[in-house]
Design a protein around this motif. Structure first.
Motif, PDB file in Angstrom:
ATOM      1  N   THR A 124       0.856  -1.191   0.000  1.00 33.07           N
ATOM      2  CA  THR A 124       0.000   0.000   0.000  1.00 33.07           C
ATOM      3  C   THR A 124       0.892   1.241   0.000  1.00 33.07           C
ATOM      4  OG1 THR A 124      -1.751  -1.147   1.216  1.00 33.07           O
ATOM      5  CG2 THR A 124      -1.811   1.255   1.215  1.00 33.07           C
ATOM      6  N   ARG A 156      -7.112  -1.223  -2.017  1.00 34.27           N
ATOM      7  CA  ARG A 156      -6.392  -0.704  -0.857  1.00 34.27           C
ATOM      8  C   ARG A 156      -4.996  -0.242  -1.239  1.00 34.27           C
ATOM      9  NH1 ARG A 156      -5.505  -4.582   4.293  1.00 34.27           N
ATOM     10  NH2 ARG A 156      -3.700  -5.317   3.093  1.00 34.27           N
ATOM     11  N   GLY A 157      -4.390  -0.921  -2.217  1.00 37.40           N
ATOM     12  CA  GLY A 157      -3.034  -0.577  -2.631  1.00 37.40           C
ATOM     13  C   GLY A 157      -2.772  -1.086  -4.025  1.00 37.40           C
ATOM     14  N   ARG A 188      -5.038   7.872   3.233  1.00 36.96           N
ATOM     15  CA  ARG A 188      -4.966   6.514   2.690  1.00 36.96           C
ATOM     16  C   ARG A 188      -4.999   5.472   3.807  1.00 36.96           C
ATOM     17  NH1 ARG A 188      -7.361   6.216  -1.313  1.00 36.96           N
ATOM     18  NH2 ARG A 188      -6.768   4.016  -1.199  1.00 36.96           N
ATOM     19  N   TYR A 242      -7.310   2.129   4.677  1.00 36.20           N
ATOM     20  CA  TYR A 242      -6.776   0.858   5.186  1.00 36.20           C
ATOM     21  C   TYR A 242      -7.649   0.354   6.340  1.00 36.20           C
ATOM     22  CZ  TYR A 242      -2.856  -2.439   5.500  1.00 36.20           C
ATOM     23  OH  TYR A 242      -2.062  -3.572   5.446  1.00 36.20           O
TER      24      TYR A 242
END
Length: 353
Positions: free
Chosen positions: A183, A231-232, A287, A291
């Motif tokens: 991520t 998510r990443g 971000r 998560y």
């Protein structure tokens, strides 16, 4: 699968083994014992590697935000579960390089509740499970999430696990699962390619079909549906791995776990001293909010942990960052580095040619 070394000592682990060491040696040819020793060894190697960078940072990082921090070491918290088994949760918090780093090993036994069996049946369609009654189970795994302080350093998550359960008519069903994913907070194609190429090499040593298959599964799994974004930048993810043989599956798991340090540590070393702006830090925290959303809403491991009797909440939530942020209607500036990253999170791409 090589049996447990009879000369093994607990100095090779972060703490005393969950199962007494004498018992591990006495049952040294069993999959349970071999896997417990394996994950404890992986935990020790990874923690030592991160501590080395953290200690080195004492001489190189001078920043007003980080004054007062020193190169931290992992605290090893060994715990027991009255229903059976236990674990070792290793946490490094408020370091100069790592804001929060958790490396958790658990080895647990007990009875799956009827509700947990129903949920597992949905997730493991190829496994022969009998619904309507509690089922004896054994689960062992290592799970880690590393949240760095510098936004130029990505967050990494990896998890590798072994599961046994008593299925229909007393038969033992077993499978492996896991994965490693990245991520990032800054768009860096070279880092993404290095990360994915290292994982692809580990997969290719066993089966050329593994990496593209498990890369696609990773992109699908780490999808925040209510946001319409990943998510990443992914990695690999797999579950229900029980073919072609137990020894083959374990060999593959070993290769994946051994790839964690070479796929991630070069990214830390190359970036943890870079300067960053308040806006980059703000974006990192936003971000991390995503998560948290994924882990609490969608993550199967979190759900399984909460559904397991006697679950240790601190260890389940070890994956959450020390700091995260949410802002109303935040949107990256079009054409910015953040916007470029968001496009990849909405539409994954291949990083290995």
């Amino acid at each position: 699968m090589e049996p447990v070394d009879q000369n093994l000592t607990c100095d090779e682990f972060m703490d005393q083994s969950i199962t007494p060491l004498d018992e591990l040696k006495a049952t040294g040819s069993s999959t349970r014992s071999i896997f417990e020793v394996f994950i404890l060894s992986v935990q020790k190697r990874f923690c030592v590697a991160l501590e080395t960078i953290e200690k080195k940072s004492n001489e190189s990082i001078v920043d007003s935000e980080q004054n007062g921090y020193s190169g931290r070491c992992f605290v090893a918290d060994r715990w027991q579960r009255k229903e059976g088994g236990g674990g070792i949760s290793c946490v490094l918090q408020d370091g100069k390089v790592f804001e929060k780093a958790g490396v958790n090993v658990s080895v647990v036994t007990g009875q799956l509740s009827k509700e947990a069996v129903v949920q597992m049946k949905k997730q493991h369609k190829d496994i022969d499970l009998e619904e309507g009654r509690e089922l004896p189970f054994f689960a062992a795994g290592i799970s880690s999430v590393i949240h760095p302080r510098n936004p130029h350093v990505p967050t990494i998550h990896f998890n590798y696990r072994y599961f046994e359960i008593q299925g229909q008519k007393g038969s033992t069903e077993w499978w492996f699962g896991g994965g490693t994913d990245l991520t990032p907070y800054v768009y860096d194609e070279n880092s993404f390619k290095h990360f994915h190429s290292t994982l692809a090499d580990a997969c290719d040593r066993h089966d050329k079909s593994y990496y593209p298959k498990f890369k696609a599964e990773c992109d699908d799994y780490f999808y925040i549906k209510h946001r319409g974004e990943r998510r990443g930048v992914g990695g690999i993810f797999f579950d229900d791995l029980n073919k072609p043989s137990l020894a083959d599956c374990f060999g593959f798991i070993k290769s994946c776990a051994q790839a964690v340090i070479p796929c991630y540590l070069p990214l830390v070393e190359a970036n943890y001293l870079k300067s960053y702006s308040p806006d980059q830090r703000r974006w990192q925290l936003l971000r991390r909010g995503r998560y948290v959303e994924f882990n609490l809403v969608y993550d199967r491991g979190t759900k399984f942990g909460f559904a397991t009797p006697g679950a240790r909440i601190e260890s389940i939530l070890i994956s959450l960052p020390l700091h995260a942020s949410w802002e109303y209607m935040h949107s990256p500036v079009e054409g910015s580095d953040q916007d470029k990253l968001m496009k990849i999170l909405k539409q994954p791409k291949d990083w290995v040619c």
